[in-house]
Scaffold this active site. Structure first.
Site, PDB file in Angstrom:
ATOM      1  N   ASP A   1       0.869  -1.179   0.000  1.00 46.16           N
ATOM      2  CA  ASP A   1       0.000   0.000   0.000  1.00 46.16           C
ATOM      3  C   ASP A   1       0.906   1.229   0.000  1.00 46.16           C
ATOM      4  O   ASP A   1       2.129   1.095  -0.137  1.00 46.16           O
ATOM      5  CB  ASP A   1      -0.939  -0.013   1.218  1.00 46.16           C
ATOM      6  CG  ASP A   1      -2.293   0.611   0.904  1.00 46.16           C
ATOM      7  OD1 ASP A   1      -2.331   1.836   0.662  1.00 46.16           O
ATOM      8  OD2 ASP A   1      -3.307  -0.109   0.900  1.00 46.16           O
TER       9      ASP A   1
ATOM     10  N   HIS B   1      -3.421   3.716  -3.794  1.00 44.49           N
ATOM     11  CA  HIS B   1      -2.777   2.967  -2.705  1.00 44.49           C
ATOM     12  C   HIS B   1      -1.367   2.531  -3.101  1.00 44.49           C
ATOM     13  O   HIS B   1      -0.955   1.397  -2.861  1.00 44.49           O
ATOM     14  CB  HIS B   1      -3.637   1.770  -2.296  1.00 44.49           C
ATOM     15  CG  HIS B   1      -4.928   2.165  -1.644  1.00 44.49           C
ATOM     16  ND1 HIS B   1      -5.013   2.549  -0.318  1.00 44.49           N
ATOM     17  CD2 HIS B   1      -6.191   2.267  -2.139  1.00 44.49           C
ATOM     18  CE1 HIS B   1      -6.268   2.859  -0.025  1.00 44.49           C
ATOM     19  NE2 HIS B   1      -6.999   2.704  -1.106  1.00 44.49           N
TER      20      HIS B   1
ATOM     21  N   GLU C   1     -10.537   3.452  -4.625  1.00 48.55           N
ATOM     22  CA  GLU C   1     -10.229   4.771  -4.063  1.00 48.55           C
ATOM     23  C   GLU C   1      -9.217   5.580  -4.893  1.00 48.55           C
ATOM     24  O   GLU C   1      -8.287   6.186  -4.350  1.00 48.55           O
ATOM     25  CB  GLU C   1      -9.756   4.619  -2.610  1.00 48.55           C
ATOM     26  CG  GLU C   1     -10.855   4.075  -1.708  1.00 48.55           C
ATOM     27  CD  GLU C   1     -10.464   3.989  -0.245  1.00 48.55           C
ATOM     28  OE1 GLU C   1     -11.343   4.194   0.603  1.00 48.55           O
ATOM     29  OE2 GLU C   1      -9.288   3.695   0.053  1.00 48.55           O
TER      30      GLU C   1
END
Length: 591
Positions: free
Chosen positions: A180, A234, A300
């Site tokens: 991440d 990420h 995201e």
């Protein structure tokens, strides 16, 4: 007290005593699988012996386990045959007959068998339930846990504990969210500097040997490891090792403007060189894991981050696009298609089959205007949307598009919810806490029904299963197991039994016993109730007041409470029983 409860079973009412030292195994399997069967029995026998006392073998029965399997399949995969039959009988000795298509079904049978065994402290003997017939198979093929090891490093020993705990509930998927923005802890042959820049330190690195060990460890226990390389968002840690132009917004401040949590970072989809590096990383992943399923992340994405990049803007302009949402979705689709092509190319270079299944998290790509970018024959969507939010279109959109689904809906499966905030005061973002009862009743079929999808029967067939999710912003190796278990096991039974699992109250006594089993096997599972309630099964649970989540589109109404008209001549007020119970509970908490 089996967990999960088998799909078909007949359990006798008598027990037979035996000596663990007299357990023998006979099998028709090829040598490699025969050894694994012996080892599986040996592991369970050691756990059983640890619960009892050292007793003499005199006058105790032998226990013979006969295992018959039909297939030589040695590598687990989602969709493998996990069915088995188990029969236990006693004449002079205890005889156990197991039949399964695969080693993995036989391993499930061995787990069930040892759950039928106990140490009887009153007679100082090991006993097994006699006269048992079981036919069993899972309802869903994908039953797992997603573990984030990027926000806090989780040692290999703790990951093995997680895999053990999954196997004890016949869960078969360990979804490993390895990287991440916070860290890149996986050592790569092609990019050795990634861990130098991206790990939290030399002791927080997973080596090739660690991965090989974990893949083998999981396979022996019937668990598939699905590795995840999250992209294009990420991303950050480790990418300092390559050209800065390959990423955008890395470590941008203030982070609230550029991402959902610190530090920020995304891949630059307009960078041709980035795809070359990405292909090398995927090649390392494929070589280490040989995954039948690969998770490519995909959630995201922050359009403001991409919009801040001149190279992204120039790419869009050169392709006749502007800087609106649909334009950023276009370049996102380009990124996903090119990334997948690089995965397939890396597979070809290694001479191994490409992953049969590609997973993505639900995202902007799974909203109605953009769902056409995803090929139903290629992708499985892991849905983390709130299933109770009828205004959130993801579930209905994905289902009606004919995509395969894995349910990790935030309202019913997130293990990290309900703790104090780490970026602010108060509670964390997905509070409240999701108890085992909620996870047990998180039924994917009912979720589909609740969202009134047009192709309900087809959509139900496209559900592969589900996962609980353990994000580790506030979790490390010291606190991991208490947050994972026994709540993961609760969802595990739902996924094993499907709709026949019923309501959580029906499972409460077995759930409490299974938590004790996990403790006996050395896992730090969280306590579910007080000791008195465990010893007085069924006396602590309040009655079901009939509360159900309504279908989307239904109005929520409060039912009228009707009572007999009281005789007020004595000045008595009649209070409904359920209000008495509520009042008792509230007053008890106040005291």
């Amino acid at each position: 007290m089996l967990w999960p409860l088998p799909s078909q079973y007949n359990l006798g009412s008598t027990v037979a005593s035996f000596h663990p030292g007299r357990i023998t195994v006979e099998s028709n399997a090829v040598p490699e699988l025969a050894d694994r069967i012996e080892q599986s029995v040996g592991r369970m026998r050691d756990l059983l012996i640890g619960r009892g006392e050292d007793i003499p073998m005199d006058n105790l029965s032998n226990l013979t386990i006969n295992v018959e399997i039909s297939s030589e399949v040695s590598v687990p995969s989602v969709g493998m045959d996990e069915s088995y039959s188990l029969n236990v009988s006693k004449t002079e000795d205890v005889v156990v007959n197991i039949k399964a298509e695969t080693y993995f079904g036989a391993r499930h049978a061995i787990e069930t068998l040892f759950q039928l065994m106990e140490w009887d402290s009153y007679t100082s003997a090991f006993v097994v339930l006699d006269n048992v017939q079981i036919q069993d198979e899972p309802f869903y093929p994908h039953r797992g846990l997603s573990l984030d090891t990027a926000r806090n490093f989780i040692p290999v020993s703790k990951i093995k504990e997680v895999i053990d705990s999954l196997s004890y509930s016949k869960m078969n998927v360990f979804h490993w969210h390895i990287t991440d923005t916070q860290s890149f802890p996986l050592a790569l042959d092609s990019q050795p500097d990634f861990v130098k820049f991206g790990s939290f330190g030399p002791s927080s690195v997973y080596t090739k040997e660690d991965v090989a060990d974990l893949v083998s460890y999981a396979s022996d226990r019937g668990v598939v490891i699905i590795p995840e390389l999250d992209a294009p968002a990420h991303v950050g840690a480790g990418w300092e090792a390559v050209d800065d132009a390959m990423t955008v917004c890395r470590n941008a401040e203030p982070w609230q403007v550029w991402c959902v949590q610190p530090p920020c970072g995304q891949l630059n989809p307009a960078s041709d060189g980035m795809y070359d590096v990405l292909q090398m990383i995927h090649k390392d992943f494929l070589e280490m894991f040989h995954p039948s399923t690969l998770h490519m992340g995909g959630d995201e994405v922050h359009f403001g981050c991409w919009n801040s990049s001149d190279s992204v803007g120039e790419w869009l302009e050169s392709n006749g696009k502007g800087r609106n949402e649909e334009d950023f979705m276009y370049i996102w689709s380009h990124f996903q298609n090119e990334s997948l092509r690089r995965v397939e190319q890396a597979s070809t270079e290694l001479g191994i089959p490409k992953p049969q299944n590609i997973m993505l998290w639900s995202s902007h790509l799974t909203l109605p205007p953009y769902i056409h970018y995803l090929d139903p024959d290629t992708y499985t969507v892991q849905i983390w949307a709130d299933s109770t939010d009828c205004n959130e279109p993801t579930i209905k959109t994905v289902a009606e598009a004919g995509l395969k689904m894995v349910f990790t809906n935030v309202d019913g499966t997130y293990l990290d919810c309900g703790f104090g905030g780490w970026a602010s005061s108060g509670n964390n973002w997905c509070s409240p806490y999701k108890g085992w009862q909620l996870m047990y009743e998180n039924d994917p079929h009912k979720i589909i029904e609740r969202h009134n999808v047009a192709n309900e029967e087809e959509a139900k067939k496209n559900i592969l299963g589900g996962e609980v999710a353990m994000w580790t912003e506030q979790t490390d190796g010291m606190t991991l197991m208490a947050k994972v278990e026994p709540r993961a096991a609760a969802y595990g039974e739902r996924l094993w039994r499907g709709g026949s699992a019923g309501e959580w109250r029906e499972a409460e006594t077995r759930m409490v016993r299974h938590r004790e089993r996990l403790i006996e096997r050395g896992l730090g599972a969280e306590a579910l109730t007080q000791r008195w309630c465990e010893q007085n099964a069924g006396k602590c649970v309040l009655p079901n007041w009939g509360e159900e989540t309504p279908s989307c589109g239904e109005e929520v109404t409060t039912p009228e409470v009707t009572t007999q008209e009281p005789d007020n001549s004595a000045g008595i007020i009649v209070v409904p029983f359920y209000l008495k119970v509520i009042s008792f509970v509230v007053i008890s908490f106040m005291l």
